[in-house]
Enzyme design. Structure first.
Site, PDB file in Angstrom:
ATOM      1  N   ASP A 251       0.434  -1.418   0.002  1.00 22.01           N
ATOM      2  CA  ASP A 251       0.272   0.141   0.339  1.00 22.01           C
ATOM      3  C   ASP A 251       0.575   1.225  -0.183  1.00 22.01           C
ATOM      4  O   ASP A 251       0.015   2.041  -0.043  1.00 22.01           O
ATOM      5  CB  ASP A 251      -0.806   0.046   0.877  1.00 22.01           C
ATOM      6  CG  ASP A 251      -0.574  -0.097   2.598  1.00 22.01           C
ATOM      7  OD1 ASP A 251       0.679   0.529   2.108  1.00 22.01           O
ATOM      8  OD2 ASP A 251      -0.838  -0.007   3.377  1.00 22.01           O
ATOM      9  N   HIS A 254       3.403   0.218   4.418  1.00 18.99           N
ATOM     10  CA  HIS A 254       3.850  -0.425   5.496  1.00 18.99           C
ATOM     11  C   HIS A 254       5.108  -0.891   5.078  1.00 18.99           C
ATOM     12  O   HIS A 254       5.324  -1.274   6.110  1.00 18.99           O
ATOM     13  CB  HIS A 254       2.576  -1.506   4.836  1.00 18.99           C
ATOM     14  CG  HIS A 254       0.831  -1.783   6.327  1.00 18.99           C
ATOM     15  ND1 HIS A 254       0.594  -1.036   5.441  1.00 18.99           N
ATOM     16  CD2 HIS A 254       0.593  -2.676   7.309  1.00 18.99           C
ATOM     17  CE1 HIS A 254      -0.705  -0.732   6.604  1.00 18.99           C
ATOM     18  NE2 HIS A 254      -0.024  -1.832   7.763  1.00 18.99           N
ATOM     19  N   ASP A 276      -5.439  -6.714   4.814  1.00 19.08           N
ATOM     20  CA  ASP A 276      -4.726  -6.412   5.442  1.00 19.08           C
ATOM     21  C   ASP A 276      -6.733  -5.325   5.958  1.00 19.08           C
ATOM     22  O   ASP A 276      -6.436  -4.213   6.965  1.00 19.08           O
ATOM     23  CB  ASP A 276      -3.967  -5.756   6.188  1.00 19.08           C
ATOM     24  CG  ASP A 276      -3.748  -6.115   8.278  1.00 19.08           C
ATOM     25  OD1 ASP A 276      -4.580  -7.562   8.667  1.00 19.08           O
ATOM     26  OD2 ASP A 276      -3.320  -5.315   8.478  1.00 19.08           O
TER      27      ASP A 276
END
Length: 379
Positions: A251, A254, A276
């Site tokens: 993303d 992270h 997630d």
């Protein structure tokens, strides 16, 4: 021929392994009837010109904490799971593992029962269950509630082994600090997909747990011991151990692109994409609650009040785009990381994560634009 026959042609088709050019796809009654070269497949029924758009299998996401305004931890109920699955289908993930973040034993049992019921009722998109905790390490709890983290007891093991036998897929994220090798072996023998995560375990311990039956690492690089020259940690074990696959959150928040590039070079196979995702997925909501704590959404991040990352604000089309545009990953590999690779890891049917004759027409139409892939819609 029936009125439901649809033939798609005029664009590349990714079948789960290869990016096919000059092929056509026929669907009938919601199934894949044929996949063959255009010149060999006579058009039947409605003819759809893809105008260069790409067809690919529906995504398979093994870590979905919520969506459509609902967290798995909120209930869970069959209605909750249906809402979450529908939200992710609109985002391209046609098979998901609803994921319960560390919670009470009662909530874990409720999640098992809800998923079992959802599967029995044929709720679209529910591939099984992922229990992320509560048997983790406090030192790497991340957004998990530390008050709920605890060692795995005999009753826990019995409940999990029973669930692994009942559910199509049971993924369990554990830390060696809170489980034993014998417990991991028992889970693996029962059919669970055991994943190492939220742990400070060292390299040798992770390798030992892999020999005991662990086959995966949860969100590589995050909430785990890192790679150091004399202490390779969980990251080193994941990259050096052929039997350990690894989920990756792509993303731009992270994991640094350079770290992703290193991991993908070190492990050409076995790395797959996860979102997630949390309750805000598929909505415009700016916040939600987990275990009584508020999580806010801003600038592509989901964070607790203290700034701790709490899941991701991500869909898999964007993750694939980031891999292709920023890391120069071949499109075929990026698509496989979102479909066939996680499906095979979880021992899902061969028709999941692939475009296969006789399989379900859980297929996506994607437009390739200057800004990257754009999901048009599931077929």
């Amino acid at each position: 021929m029936t009125m439901t026959d649809i033939t798609y042609r005029g664009g590349p088709i990714f079948d789960g392994q290869r990016l096919l050019h000059g092929f056509a796809l026929r669907c009938s009654e919601g199934r894949v009837a044929a996949l063959a070269p255009e010149v060999a497949l006579a058009p039947l029924g409605e003819i759809v010109d893809l105008d260069g758009d790409l067809l690919a299998p529906g995504y398979v996401d093994l870590q979905v904490n919520g969506g459509g305004g609902v967290m798995v931890n909120d209930g869970p109920s069959v209605a909750d799971l249906s809402t979450i699955a529908a939200a992710h289908r609109r985002l391209g993930s046609t098979t998901i593992l609803p994921t319960l973040i560390t919670d009470t034993p009662e909530r874990s049992r409720a999640a098992i029962e809800a998923v079992a019921q959802a599967v029995a009722e044929g709720v679209p998109g529910i591939g099984g269950l992922h229990l992320e905790g509560p048997h983790l390490a406090l030192s790497r709890k991340g957004a998990h509630d530390g008050a709920l983290i605890r060692p795995m007891g005999e009753a826990d093991l019995e409940m999990l082994c029973d669930a692994a036998r009942r559910l199509p897929v049971l993924k369990v994220t554990i830390a060696p600090e809170s489980t034993t090798e014998a417990q991991v072996s028992a889970l693996a023998e029962a059919g669970a997909l055991v994943s190492l995560g939220h742990t400070d375990a060292d390299y040798d311990t992770c390798r030992a747990y892999a020999r005991a039956g662990a086959r995966c690492v949860t969100h590589l690089f995050n909430a785990m011991s890192g790679l150091d020259k004399r202490a390779p940690g969980v990251v080193g074990a994941a990259l050096a151990t052929g039997g350990l696959a690894a989920g990756l959150i792509v993303d731009g928040v992270h994991v640094h692109p350079a770290a992703m590039r290193i991991a993908l070079a070190a492990k050409p196979e076995g790395i797959f994409l996860v979102t997630d995702a949390m309750a805000v997925a598929g909505t415009e909501a700016k916040s939600f609650r987990l275990n009584g704590r508020e999580i806010t959404r801003a600038e592509g991040r989901l964070v607790l009040e203290d700034g701790t990352l709490a899941g991701a604000d991500l869909d898999l089309t964007r993750a694939i785009t980031l891999l292709v545009r920023e890391l120069d990953l071949p499109l075929e590999r990026a698509l496989a990381m979102a479909s066939s690779i996680p499906a095979r890891l979880a021992n899902m049917p061969e028709t999941v994560g692939t475009i296969t004759e006789g399989g379900s027409a859980d297929i996506l139409r994607l437009k390739q634009t200057d800004q990257g892939l754009q999901l048009i819609a599931p077929l």
